[in-house]
Design an enzyme around this catalytic site. Structure first.
Site, PDB file in Angstrom:
ATOM      1  N   TYR A 103      88.213  30.874  18.658  1.00 15.91           N
ATOM      2  CA  TYR A 103      88.520  29.723  19.502  1.00 15.91           C
ATOM      3  C   TYR A 103      90.035  29.689  19.708  1.00 15.91           C
ATOM      4  CZ  TYR A 103      87.552  25.198  21.645  1.00 15.91           C
ATOM      5  OH  TYR A 103      87.427  24.171  22.528  1.00 15.91           O
ATOM      6  N   LYS A 118      59.085  32.765  27.258  1.00 13.03           N
ATOM      7  CA  LYS A 118      59.616  33.826  28.110  1.00 13.03           C
ATOM      8  C   LYS A 118      60.932  34.354  27.543  1.00 13.03           C
ATOM      9  CE  LYS A 118      58.917  35.802  32.200  1.00 13.03           C
ATOM     10  NZ  LYS A 118      57.621  36.171  32.782  1.00 13.03           N
ATOM     11  N   GLU A 143      60.661  31.330  37.444  1.00 13.50           N
ATOM     12  CA  GLU A 143      59.396  31.295  36.712  1.00 13.50           C
ATOM     13  C   GLU A 143      58.591  30.057  37.082  1.00 13.50           C
ATOM     14  OE1 GLU A 143      56.909  33.201  33.863  1.00 13.50           O
ATOM     15  OE2 GLU A 143      58.823  33.823  34.698  1.00 13.50           O
ATOM     16  N   GLY A 168      48.852  33.748  47.138  1.00 14.40           N
ATOM     17  CA  GLY A 168      49.991  33.060  46.564  1.00 14.40           C
ATOM     18  C   GLY A 168      51.081  34.043  46.209  1.00 14.40           C
ATOM     19  N   ASN A 217      43.278  33.945  34.676  1.00 12.40           N
ATOM     20  CA  ASN A 217      43.255  33.606  33.253  1.00 12.40           C
ATOM     21  C   ASN A 217      42.993  32.121  33.072  1.00 12.40           C
ATOM     22  OD1 ASN A 217      43.508  34.983  30.801  1.00 12.40           O
ATOM     23  ND2 ASN A 217      45.551  35.732  31.303  1.00 12.40           N
TER      24      ASN A 217
END
Length: 401
Positions: free
Chosen positions: A48, A103, A145, A205, A296
């Site tokens: 820092y 993810k 996503e 889609g 799914n």
């Protein structure tokens, strides 16, 4: 970004113990971890102030140094608005976070790439784009996503025009890449090429459109896309701009009518719709057909039915052979793109990723129940990374050797 990966539980264990998922998720699935020590005042002065000021000044003078002296070149933003989460639909940004965390840890485990979940409290296309553009300086790439169609197409396109880092909507391209890999190997197994095949896609889609596009780019013999009203054909007056574009690129045979009629004599069925396809329609397909029923948790065609007529069957589920799983693609794709500091992910990079995934399965290993490798095959991400990096260099979008 450190992600603690627990031992995977079987589906039956989770079903028998509904609290297992809650126990795993308590407190979240990931954390931030320092990569340098801060043990004393000397460490502090380097990590820092005052040491950090020297690095900041250098980057201000030479902006490209940000890639060498920060984590930017190895971190991806996983961005959602929570409108199309798994099979749950529009559940909102907060409810989407467990998926975005998941993810992120897959990026880390399979590709060695750090990722940060970002769930946005807006569904407005312009606001999403503006927000991501403002966040882009902190990241080396953007993984979109679970954003609903058709907005996802415009969001990805406009973002890639506005930022100089890769923008990749995984629900589109990840599914398309892995589907192409499996289809290449299925064709090889039965002594054919993509050019010999006519495919029918159920669903228009994000995934359906992207699969159709990559199959065309890869040289499929013919492919048509269907929606709730039947074949997406150029003579229909009710098509959105996205569907009109795909109609112009596909359906060389000039088919019209229902999904079932289009399947008659087809070599490939690809399901990304969540609907149900009759056994009679599957039975009408060509000899040695392929059925990729990826909805799914309920495939459009149950594998037991599909196996009566098809030479190769794939699903999106982990409890059947040949799982079409996006984790085979996105970690290695971003790892390769970040490695060469690519400005975008090109069509050739996507096809290279598909070829790399397919190539992990050796010719002498190919079988009806093994046309696609396991997500846990450690060779996959490395192969994809190398192929994507090479394609980026070939396409002139790499900014690092």
């Amino acid at each position: 970004m450190a992600a603690e990966i627990v031992n995977p539980r079987s589906d039956s264990e989770t079903e028998n113990n509904p609290d297992a998922a809650f126990a795993l998720h308590r407190g979240g699935k990931m954390a931030v971890q320092a990569t340098v020590p801060v043990r004393d005042k000397d460490d502090l002065s380097l990590a820092y102030t005052p040491g950090v000021a020297k690095v900041c000044s250098a980057i201000a003078e030479q902006p490209d140094l940000v890639h060498d002296y920060t984590w930017k070149s190895n971190v991806v933003a996983v961005v959602t608005d929570g409108t199309a989460v798994l099979g749950l639909g529009d559940i909102g940004p907060e409810a989407s976070l467990p998926v975005m965390e998941g993810k992120a840890i897959l990026f880390k485990q399979f590709g060695g790439v750090d990722a940060v979940p970002i769930a946005l409290a807006t569904k407005d296309t312009d606001e999403i784009i503006e927000t991501v553009v403002r966040l882009a300086p902190s990241f080396g790439g953007v993984n979109l996503e679970d954003i609903s169609a058709p907005r996802c197409f415009e969001i990805e396109r406009r973002l890639q025009e506005l930022v100089d880092i890769p923008v990749f909507h995984d629900d589109q391209h990840g599914t398309a890449i892995v589907s192409l890999a499996a289809l290449r190997n299925a064709a090889k197994l039965t002594g054919r090429t993509l050019g010999d095949l006519r495919a029918v896609i159920s669903g228009s889609g994000a995934a359906g459109i992207a699969i159709a596009k990559i199959l065309v780019d890869a040289g499929i013999g013919d492919v048509c896309v269907t929606d709730r009203k039947g074949v997406v054909s150029a003579d229909r007056a009710d098509l959105t701009d996205v569907k009109a574009e795909i109609a112009a690129l596909t359906n060389k045979s000039g088919l019209s009518g229902s999904l079932e009629s289009a399947m008659a004599g087809a070599d490939v069925f690809i399901g990304v719709s969540g609907g149900t396809v009759s056994e009679a329609a599957v039975a009408s397909m060509a000899k040695n057909a392929f059925v990729f029923a990826m909805a799914n948790p309920n495939p459009e065609v149950h594998p037991e039915v599909a196996h009566k007529y098809a030479a190769v069957v794939a699903t999106g589920r982990s409890d059947f052979p040949n799982q079409i799983n996006n984790v085979l693609a996105f970690p290695g794709i971003f790892a390769g793109a970040l490695k060469v500091r690519a400005s975008r992910i090109t069509e050739n990079m996507k096809i290279a990723a598909a070829d790399a995934i397919a190539g992990v399965v050796a010719d002498d290993e190919l079988a009806a129940d093994y046309v696609i490798p396991s997500p846990f095959d450690e060779r996959v991400a490395k192969a994809v990374e190398a192929a994507v990096a090479a394609a980026a260099r070939a396409d002139g979008v790499a900014r690092r050797p």
